[in-house]
Design a protein around this motif. Structure first.
Motif, PDB file in Angstrom:
ATOM      1  N   HIS A 100       0.593  -1.207   0.081  1.00 43.69           N
ATOM      2  CA  HIS A 100       0.127   0.022  -0.080  1.00 43.69           C
ATOM      3  C   HIS A 100       0.885   1.306   0.054  1.00 43.69           C
ATOM      4  N   LEU A 101       2.187   1.121  -0.120  1.00 44.40           N
ATOM      5  CA  LEU A 101       2.945   2.436   0.024  1.00 44.40           C
ATOM      6  C   LEU A 101       3.773   2.456  -1.508  1.00 44.40           C
ATOM      7  N   ARG A 102       3.784   3.613  -1.781  1.00 48.42           N
ATOM      8  CA  ARG A 102       4.561   3.926  -3.066  1.00 48.42           C
ATOM      9  C   ARG A 102       5.807   4.393  -2.926  1.00 48.42           C
ATOM     10  N   PHE A 103       6.791   3.765  -3.384  1.00 50.98           N
ATOM     11  CA  PHE A 103       8.137   4.491  -3.102  1.00 50.98           C
ATOM     12  C   PHE A 103       9.078   4.035  -4.188  1.00 50.98           C
ATOM     13  N   ARG A 104      10.085   4.505  -4.724  1.00 50.67           N
ATOM     14  CA  ARG A 104      10.943   4.201  -5.694  1.00 50.67           C
ATOM     15  C   ARG A 104      11.600   3.003  -5.389  1.00 50.67           C
TER      16      ARG A 104
ATOM     17  N   SER B 176      10.420  -0.041  -5.200  1.00 50.08           N
ATOM     18  CA  SER B 176       9.628  -1.015  -4.248  1.00 50.08           C
ATOM     19  C   SER B 176       9.741  -2.440  -4.938  1.00 50.08           C
ATOM     20  N   THR B 177       9.337  -2.419  -6.356  1.00 52.37           N
ATOM     21  CA  THR B 177       9.354  -3.718  -6.887  1.00 52.37           C
ATOM     22  C   THR B 177      10.499  -4.563  -7.122  1.00 52.37           C
TER      23      THR B 177
ATOM     24  N   ARG C  63       2.355  -9.649   1.934  1.00 52.49           N
ATOM     25  CA  ARG C  63       2.095  -8.424   0.880  1.00 52.49           C
ATOM     26  C   ARG C  63       0.891  -9.214  -0.149  1.00 52.49           C
TER      27      ARG C  63
ATOM     28  N   ARG D 280      -7.817  -0.466  -1.189  1.00 52.62           N
ATOM     29  CA  ARG D 280      -7.052   0.910  -0.952  1.00 52.62           C
ATOM     30  C   ARG D 280      -7.976   1.927  -0.891  1.00 52.62           C
TER      31      ARG D 280
ATOM     32  N   GLU E 167      -6.789   4.896   1.979  1.00 57.08           N
ATOM     33  CA  GLU E 167      -6.791   6.379   1.499  1.00 57.08           C
ATOM     34  C   GLU E 167      -7.763   7.306   2.279  1.00 57.08           C
TER      35      GLU E 167
END
Length: 306
Positions: A130-134, A136-137, A189, A197, A201
């Motif tokens: 649920h977090l967006r960061f560079r 991550s994948t 995960r 989501r 949010e």
């Protein structure tokens, strides 16, 4: 138009009969389909019974050997149930070894590892889901790649880290290296991706921090996942043998799997005492599984793993 009307008026009874027979054919299942369904159910039942017997057979044989007299075990005749039940093997194990102390060590280490691993994997799984960061994948797949590395490969490096932190010979030398697992991260995960989501949010818009969202929104919806992660970590730590044997140098800190080494002789083996000791080691984890099996199955089902 006149022909249709004439047909309806001259043979109304035939039309009603025809409609009823057609409804019966539609509502009544085909005999072949019903037989196939019954055959499939019977096949699944037989397969479940066979698999259950294969799983129960070793436990049953362990119980038989543990409760058999030593003289009967030395004979050549194989019996599915002993002539006379005896607790001599169990009493000999308890009188010869500190089983209660080793059982307490196993419980303390396994519970600590299970709690710590469950918490770390849940938090990491929430971050990846649920977090967006560079990156991550990429970071997630790098973590999964560690599943291909055998633990024997990193034991020397792990030993140097533990000794450098002055943890060698303590419980922490066994607990901290097991603080997270790649498979537990993957399972967390995959399961937390099923949390809507929109809920996360909406909680963020209300001013909740990520920790508050995790504890108040995500965690209450993930109880089966918590049970799965906890039981898997508990089972793995309970059966761990190689690393605790290296990290625990004192006899009083040993766990039950290490204690089994004392029952292996160089030229002979006490099978009754060995099976009694193994039974003591297996029973607690079987009881835990029976208590939490419903949550265990639900957690795997929600994660999407079959």
């Amino acid at each position: 138009m006149s022909t249709a009307a004439r047909t309806t008026t001259t043979a109304p009874g035939d039309a009603v009969v025809t409609d009823h027979s057609r409804q019966d054919r539609v509502s009544r299942p085909a005999p072949s389909r019903s037989r196939r369904r019954r055959a499939g159910t019977a096949a699944r039942t037989v397969a479940a019974v066979v698999v259950s017997l294969l799983v129960i057979a070793p436990l049953y044989w362990m119980l038989v050997v543990a409760l058999s007299p030593r003289s009967e075990l030395l004979g050549s005749e194989l019996r599915l149930w002993p002539r006379a039940l005896t607790w001599d093997n169990v009493e000999r194990v308890f009188s010869s070894f500190p089983v209660i102390e080793w059982l307490g060590n196993s419980a303390a280490i396994s519970l600590s590892v299970a709690i710590l691993t469950t918490a770390v994997n849940l938090l990491a799984g929430y971050a990846f889901a649920h977090l967006r960061f560079r990156g991550s994948t990429v970071l997630f797949f790098v973590a999964l790649a560690t599943l291909t590395i055998p633990v024997q490969v990193i034991m020397v490096s792990l030993f140097r880290i533990v000794t450098g932190l002055h943890l060698y010979g303590t419980y922490w030398a066994v607990i901290l290296p097991s603080a997270a697992s790649a498979f537990g991260l993957f399972l967390a995960r995959q399961s937390l991706l099923g949390v809507p989501r929109e809920l996360v949010e909406a909680a963020r818009l209300d001013g909740a921090t990520h920790l508050q969202v995790f504890t108040r929104v995500v965690l209450p919806m993930s109880r089966p996942l918590v049970a799965v992660l906890f039981f898997m970590s508990l089972l793995q730590s309970w059966n761990e043998f190689a690393w605790p044997l290296i990290a625990l140098r004192e006899n009083r800190l040993f766990t039950l799997p290490i204690g089994l080494l004392y029952l292996q002789g160089q030229f002979n083996a006490d099978y009754g005492a060995t099976m009694a000791f193994a039974l003591i080691d297996v029973v607690p984890i079987v009881v835990v599984f029976l208590l939490f099996q419903r949550f265990f199955v639900q957690g795997f089902a929600r994660s999407g793993i079959r």
